[in-house]
Design a protein around this motif. Structure first.
Motif, short mmCIF file in Angstrom:
data_model
loop_
_atom_site.label_atom_id
_atom_site.label_comp_id
_atom_site.label_asym_id
_atom_site.label_seq_id
_atom_site.Cartn_x
_atom_site.Cartn_y
_atom_site.Cartn_z
N ALA A 32 72.73 89.22 -1.42
CA ALA A 32 71.53 89.50 -2.14
C ALA A 32 71.57 89.57 -3.64
O ALA A 32 70.57 89.04 -4.20
N SER A 33 72.72 89.91 -4.15
CA SER A 33 72.83 89.81 -5.76
C SER A 33 73.56 88.61 -6.34
O SER A 33 73.64 88.57 -7.51
N ASP A 34 74.37 87.81 -5.47
CA ASP A 34 75.18 86.85 -5.82
C ASP A 34 76.02 87.38 -6.84
O ASP A 34 76.71 86.51 -7.94
N ASN A 35 76.58 88.33 -6.50
CA ASN A 35 77.78 89.09 -7.25
C ASN A 35 78.31 90.04 -6.53
O ASN A 35 78.00 90.29 -5.28
N PHE A 36 80.04 90.11 -6.78
CA PHE A 36 80.69 91.05 -6.18
C PHE A 36 80.82 92.37 -6.87
O PHE A 36 80.88 92.52 -7.97
N ASN A 37 80.46 93.54 -5.97
CA ASN A 37 80.34 94.80 -6.75
C ASN A 37 81.32 95.81 -5.81
O ASN A 37 81.40 95.90 -4.73
N PRO A 38 82.29 96.09 -6.61
CA PRO A 38 83.53 96.85 -5.87
C PRO A 38 83.02 98.16 -5.43
O PRO A 38 83.56 98.90 -4.32
N ASP A 39 81.81 98.86 -6.11
CA ASP A 39 81.32 99.96 -5.69
C ASP A 39 80.23 100.03 -4.80
O ASP A 39 78.95 99.98 -5.29
N VAL A 40 80.38 99.72 -3.54
CA VAL A 40 79.52 99.50 -2.33
C VAL A 40 79.36 100.81 -1.80
O VAL A 40 80.40 101.51 -1.16
#
Length: 610
Positions: A32-40
């Motif tokens: 959805a964001s085209d990014n990796f977020n460690p805080d999911v």
């Protein structure tokens, strides 16, 4: 979205499921964001995929993240049942999550009867053991036959994230499962039938081949662009090299048309195939979509539905064209089944293989074409009566081009038939009521279990007679609804002339059924059948039957011998054609109303089982 077969009117719904800690939420968020977020968060809310990662002209796509906690089990099941596609996840660094696919997840989906495309996502491939060089690290394909494709991905490295969801979406838009039998590597019956129907619709001159002009019209209809001469030449060359019978001087044959679509399958051109199918009205189950079929017909309970003359003539034409163009098996039954098989070769299936159609019509009598076409038309008549919309659907499959109004007619109300003293129906329903005792069931009009909805159909002087039998013990169940008798054109009450008990029970049945019908506002002709007339009657049988005849003002009992029913069917049709006659207690002739009143007063004192 009915044409594409989606469950959800607002677009495609992809559900992501799998064990805890397999990367579900990270995968959804990265897409959805085209990014990796460690805080999911543990579970994401419904998430729309960005339009730039979807193919052109694709409906809105929502991804549903799910929890694998037992506390959220009901919510998970609800979402799985609403899914258009499922992404099942496992973690590359956790072999136990891979084993759980075959030990839990896939069996669970089978148990829930969730039949949608499944994409297997091997998440966190960045954590995969670098020493593992075996390319076949996924599950055994023989065990995971439902899985459309297997993709290794990484939310951290943005590897194949978009591919996972694009594959799921393509599996919804262009599913492979309805097209080909994986084991036999052959086209599925529904798909080949649909292609055959498309071919016949495009073969405008009915010469068994698509000419250059017809093929070009097909191309424009499906893809909005004409074929270039070099493309036409190329198609024919492919057929000449691979399938000699696929092309003739007249054009591309049905065999060639099917072969070309097999080539598209081999090359993975699923979008092209589905474009063709949807242009001709098919949904994902390769049946005519809802917008190709009319809504349920609105009728009064005492109305019925039947084929129009136009539809009957069309079906006669289909029948005779089939027997003229195809060598069929010899023998009455094999002959007819061969014709039926060929007629429904353009349909998803043969609708007459199961009840109530399978054994409804018996091909008895002389073995001639008039008989066979009547048997063929009888089953269509029964389907038009019981399931008019389904009947129209199959008419479309076999090539009928008209609207439902030209194929199915709604008959006049039965109460108006009685007022006009004449019925204009072509299909009559006869309810046969008999006492319970097995040895009095001598008419054998149905020859099947009377506890089911079984029918027997007979053609009598161009009229179709549909009989349904009711034994004494299921009358109450049948008459539970007040409109159950509204569809009755004639009621028959059968008794065994050799059994006084059978006579008494038939009288009880007559009184009970007539009373219930009259209370609901429905009256219908009634006939009494004296079965086994070749046996010795009980002592007062003749006197009792005459008394009943005079008391009710209906015809004298129709006497039949065992296995001799030929004379009874015209009598039933005649009663149905004149619905104002043979109504107990209401016949407009000199019948002595005092006797009628006396009879019902006497009958009301009888001991009933109900």
């Amino acid at each position: 979205m009915a044409t594409n077969g989606f469950k959800n009117p607002d677009g495609v719904r992809i559900v992501v499921a799998g064990d805890a800690k397999t990367g579900k939420s990270s995968l959804v968020l990265a897409a959805a964001s085209d990014n990796f977020n460690p805080d999911v968060p543990p579970v994401l809310p419904p998430t729309r995929l960005p339009e730039n990662m979807l193919p052109d002209r694709v409906p809105a796509t929502t991804v549903i993240d799910t929890s694998s906690s037992s506390d959220d089990r009901n919510k998970l099941v609800e979402e799985l049942n609403r899914a258009d596609a499922i992404v099942l996840t496992y973690a590359c660094d956790k072999p136990a999550t891979l084993e759980r696919l075959t030990s839990f997840w896939l069996p669970e989906l089978r148990r829930l009867r969730v039949k949608v495309p499944i994409v297997l996502a091997a998440c966190m491939v960045d954590k995969k053991d670098p020493t593992d060089v075996d390319p076949d690290t996924g599950p055994d394909p023989n065990v995971t036959r439902e899985i459309e494709c297997f993709i290794e991905c990484s939310a951290l490295n943005a590897l194949n994230v978009a591919k996972v969801f694009r594959s799921a979406l393509e599996a919804v838009l262009y599913p492979v499962a309805p097209l080909i039998d994986v084991k036999s590597k052959t086209l599925k019956r529904g798909f080949s039938g649909a292609l055959k129907r498309v071919f016949k619709l495009c073969d405008l001159d009915c010469d068994g081949a698509l000419s250059d002009e017809e093929l070009n019209e097909f191309q424009v209809k499906c893809f909005n662009v004409p074929l270039q001469p070099i493309e036409l030449t190329g198609i024919k060359m492919v057929l000449q090299e691979n399938l000699a019978e696929g092309v003739t001087d007249k054009g591309i044959t049905l065999e060639g048309f099917l072969f070309l679509h097999s080539l598209l399958l081999e090359k993975g051109r699923f979008e092209t195939i589905w474009t063709v199918l949807r242009k001709f009205g098919y949904n994902n189950q390769i049946r005519l979509s809802d917008d190709m079929l009319p809504p349920p017909l609105k009728t009064y309970p005492d109305q019925s539905t039947e084929l129009t003359t136009d539809a009957v003539e069309f079906l006669k034409g289909i029948y005779f064209k089939t027997i003229n163009n195809r060598v069929v098996s010899s023998g009455a039954n094999n002959y007819l089944s061969s014709v039926v098989k060929e007629v429904f070769s353009t349909a998803p299936d043969n609708p007459w293989t199961k009840a109530p159609y399978a054994d409804a019509v018996k091909g008895t009598g002389p073995d001639n074409n008039e008989l066979k076409v009547n048997v063929f038309l009888s089953k269509w008549a029964l389907m038009a009566l019981l399931e008019p919309i389904r009947c129209f659907e199959y008419l479309k499959y076999v090539g009928y081009a008209g609207a439902i109004s030209s194929a199915i007619r709604i008959t006049r109300r039965r109460r108006l038939d009685r007022e006009k003293k004449q019925s204009d129906r072509n299909v009559y329903q006869c309810f046969v009521f008999e006492p319970n005792k097995e040895d009095v069931r001598s008419t054998k009009m149905l020859g099947s279990c009377p506890t089911e909805k079984t029918y027997a159909v007979h053609i009598v002087d161009q009229k179709t007679l549909v009989l349904r039998e009711f034994s004494e013990d299921i009358v109450e169940e049948f008459l539970w609804e007040e409109d159950d008798l509204a569809s009755c054109d004639v009621a028959i009450f059968v008794y065994d002339v050799s059994s006084e008990h059978s006579w008494e029970r038939a009288n009880d049945l007559l009184h009970h059924v007539v009373s219930i019908g009259r209370a609901a506002g429905y009256e219908f002709p009634c006939l009494i059948v004296a079965a086994k007339d070749d046996r010795c009657p009980y002592p007062t049988e003749v006197r009792d039957s005459r008394r009943l005849n005079r008391g009710l003002g209906i015809e004298a009992p129709i006497r039949i011998k065992a296995r001799n029913l030929n004379d009874i069917f015209p009598r039933i049709v005649s009663a149905a054609e004149h619905p104002h006659l043979n109504i107990p207690g209401t016949e407009d002739k000199k019948s002595g109303h005092g006797l009628i009143h006396h009879f019902f007063k006497f009958a009301s004192g009888m001991k009933f089982l109900w």
